[in-house]
Design an enzyme around this catalytic site. Structure first.
Site, PDB file in Angstrom:
ATOM      1  N   ARG A 281      -1.770 112.949  58.638  1.00  0.00           N
ATOM      2  CA  ARG A 281      -0.497 113.509  59.068  1.00  0.00           C
ATOM      3  C   ARG A 281      -0.103 113.053  60.464  1.00  0.00           C
ATOM      4  O   ARG A 281       1.030 112.636  60.702  1.00  0.00           O
ATOM      5  CB  ARG A 281      -0.577 115.033  59.036  1.00  0.00           C
ATOM      6  CG  ARG A 281       0.699 115.740  59.475  1.00  0.00           C
ATOM      7  CD  ARG A 281       0.447 117.223  59.723  1.00  0.00           C
ATOM      8  NE  ARG A 281      -0.373 117.804  58.698  1.00  0.00           N
ATOM      9  CZ  ARG A 281       0.089 118.261  57.537  1.00  0.00           C
ATOM     10  NH1 ARG A 281       1.384 118.183  57.270  1.00  0.00           N
ATOM     11  NH2 ARG A 281      -0.716 118.794  56.654  1.00  0.00           N
ATOM     12  N   ARG A 317       6.879 119.604  50.196  1.00  0.00           N
ATOM     13  CA  ARG A 317       6.108 120.465  51.084  1.00  0.00           C
ATOM     14  C   ARG A 317       6.694 121.879  51.258  1.00  0.00           C
ATOM     15  O   ARG A 317       5.934 122.860  51.268  1.00  0.00           O
ATOM     16  CB  ARG A 317       5.921 119.808  52.452  1.00  0.00           C
ATOM     17  CG  ARG A 317       5.058 118.553  52.439  1.00  0.00           C
ATOM     18  CD  ARG A 317       4.718 118.066  53.829  1.00  0.00           C
ATOM     19  NE  ARG A 317       3.807 118.977  54.501  1.00  0.00           N
ATOM     20  CZ  ARG A 317       4.143 119.789  55.495  1.00  0.00           C
ATOM     21  NH1 ARG A 317       5.390 119.801  55.963  1.00  0.00           N
ATOM     22  NH2 ARG A 317       3.252 120.589  56.050  1.00  0.00           N
ATOM     23  N   CYS A 350      16.545 122.366  38.974  1.00  0.00           N
ATOM     24  CA  CYS A 350      16.837 123.619  38.281  1.00  0.00           C
ATOM     25  C   CYS A 350      15.649 124.580  38.375  1.00  0.00           C
ATOM     26  O   CYS A 350      14.991 124.907  37.380  1.00  0.00           O
ATOM     27  CB  CYS A 350      17.190 123.337  36.822  1.00  0.00           C
ATOM     28  SG  CYS A 350      17.855 124.766  35.953  1.00  0.00           S
ATOM     29  N   GLU A 351      15.362 125.013  39.588  1.00  0.00           N
ATOM     30  CA  GLU A 351      14.276 125.952  39.871  1.00  0.00           C
ATOM     31  C   GLU A 351      14.690 126.804  41.061  1.00  0.00           C
ATOM     32  O   GLU A 351      15.212 126.290  42.057  1.00  0.00           O
ATOM     33  CB  GLU A 351      12.979 125.204  40.230  1.00  0.00           C
ATOM     34  CG  GLU A 351      12.424 124.298  39.160  1.00  0.00           C
ATOM     35  CD  GLU A 351      11.599 125.043  38.123  1.00  0.00           C
ATOM     36  OE1 GLU A 351      11.371 126.265  38.321  1.00  0.00           O
ATOM     37  OE2 GLU A 351      11.195 124.409  37.132  1.00  0.00           O
TER      38      GLU A 351
END
Length: 423
Positions: A281, A317, A350-351
């Site tokens: 990261r 994330r 679509c969530e």
């Protein structure tokens, strides 16, 4: 390039000679954009932690595997790890030779372990079962054992990789069993490693875990094992809350403490091998943003929503970890706007969980705006998917000359069906 909200990218000249709205017009939306100068600066933060002979930054490629970025990372003196045959393949494409690749895996097949032993400098295993399987598949190979130091750290339980509530690592009390398996399969135990977690901002737990691993290494050296690598893992954090003035991790203090600890241990033991840190990261997060377009703005009761084409298929994330990414806003003729209103940024999947930034205080967002999710260079594109049959975005690199070049084309509908067998 001051715009509605652009203070951070302006301050680091992130877009070089380019404009984010023009980049979207040229390469499409959504779009990952990386900055070479930022990437090199982050690499140098880490390589400068110690000038002790044998100290190396072993980049954890799972954070971002684009070969164009990998080549830059290698040019800064870093080596690399791989966690899959795919990562190994792109590491090789980027120019890393066998001697610069460590295979760090868990719960993989005998076939994969054999392939790793043939094409990597050393294979790291994190269970007795995997050590046994490696011995059966590739007897005599070079191995590193990942021990669990009993210490964990990180911003979410999902990224804590040390301690008793994690799948990773061998309990140090199992050293006799490790010795037995190594002897039976004539494996060459050349290294030990650990990892305590991800995105910690204080060095204390990391330094404490270092002492644990050095103690294990000293024990193994006394038993006659020719250790060449001691890998302390990564997990160094960086400030995601830039607009709130979140301070950076004190890398100078970390370097002073780390170098002092290692130098004293080398003097004590006479160790002449390599020391690895294993960041992912910290190397790539800040060098990347993902740009998207606002296609709808609406209110549901008192709640204002800005709907974008950055779904969790593009940036996962926030959905996976409730992770925070700062937001910038650009529009044609946009001027800095200090007015703040609570808004929720959402994607096009679509969530209900397709949320980028919930109840965030931002300048009023308008339809047609281009937004940037900052610090998306790590675990961004590599976690993207084609759920809902959405195409994965292109990637662009702003070079040291300030100009943009395409380093991954946008997927096509034909790519979606390339592996299908249609009768």
């Amino acid at each position: 390039m001051a715009n509605v909200r652009s203070t951070y990218t302006d301050s680091v000249q992130f877009y070089g000679q380019e404009d984010p709205r023009e980049l979207v017009a040229r390469f499409g939306s959504p779009l990952y954009v990386y900055n070479e100068n930022v990437l090199r600066s982050c690499c140098r933060d880490l390589t400068s932690l110690s000038d002790l002979p044998g100290f190396q930054v072993n980049y954890s490629a799972k954070a971002n595997t684009n070969p164009s970025l990998l080549r830059i990372i290698r040019s800064e003196g870093c080596v690399v790890d791989a966690m899959s045959p795919g990562e190994l393949y792109v590491n090789q494409l980027a120019g890393f030779p066998k001697g610069e690749i460590t295979y760090v895996c868990n719960n993989v097949s005998a076939e994969e372990l054999k392939n790793a032993a043939e094409h990597c400098d050393v294979v790291s295993v994190d269970s007795l079962a995997q050590l046994e399987l490696l011995g059966q598949a590739a007897p005599g190979s070079r191995v590193m054992v990942r021990f669990n130091p009993g210490i964990g750290a990180g911003h979410s339980d999902k990224v804590v990789t040390g301690g008793k509530k994690t799948k990773f690592g061998v309990d140090p009390d199992m050293l006799p069993q490790v010795q037995d398996i190594v002897a039976r399969h004539q494996l060459c135990l050349v290294g030990v490693n650990q990892h305590i977690g991800s995105l910690f901002m204080e060095a204390g737990p990391y330094l404490e875990a270092m002492e644990v691993l050095l103690s294990m290494a000293e024990k193994l050296m006394a038993l006659g094992y020719p250790l060449e690598i001691i890998d302390f893992g990564g997990g160094f954090g960086m400030p995601y809350h830039k607009y709130e003035g979140q301070p950076r991790m004190d890398m100078q203090a970390l370097g002073k403490a780390l170098h002092g600890c290692l130098a004293a241990w080398v003097e004590k033991t006479g160790y002449k091998g390599r020391f690895f840190i294993e960041p992912g990261r910290y190397v790539v997060a800040e060098c990347g943003v993902v740009l998207g377009t606002v296609h709808a703005v609406k209110n549901n009761g008192p709640h204002r929503y800005a709907g974008t084409d950055i779904g969790f298929t593009v940036l996962a994330r926030p959905m996976l970890y409730d992770a925070f990414h700062d937001v910038e806003i650009y529009r044609d003729g946009g001027q800095p706007d200090d007015r703040l209103m609570e808004q929720t940024l959402v994607g096009n999947i679509c969530e209900s969980g397709d949320i980028l930034a919930k109840d965030r205080a931002l300048p009023p967002i308008e339809q047609g705006d281009v937004i940037a999710m900052l610090d998306a260079g790590a675990y961004g594109w590599v976690m993207a998917s084609t759920y809902n049959h959405r195409l994965r975005p292109a990637e662009v690199l702003i070079g040291a000359d300030g100009k943009a070049r395409l380093i991954r084309r946008r997927e096509t509908l034909e790519d979606l069906t390339a592996a299908l067998i249609l009768d």
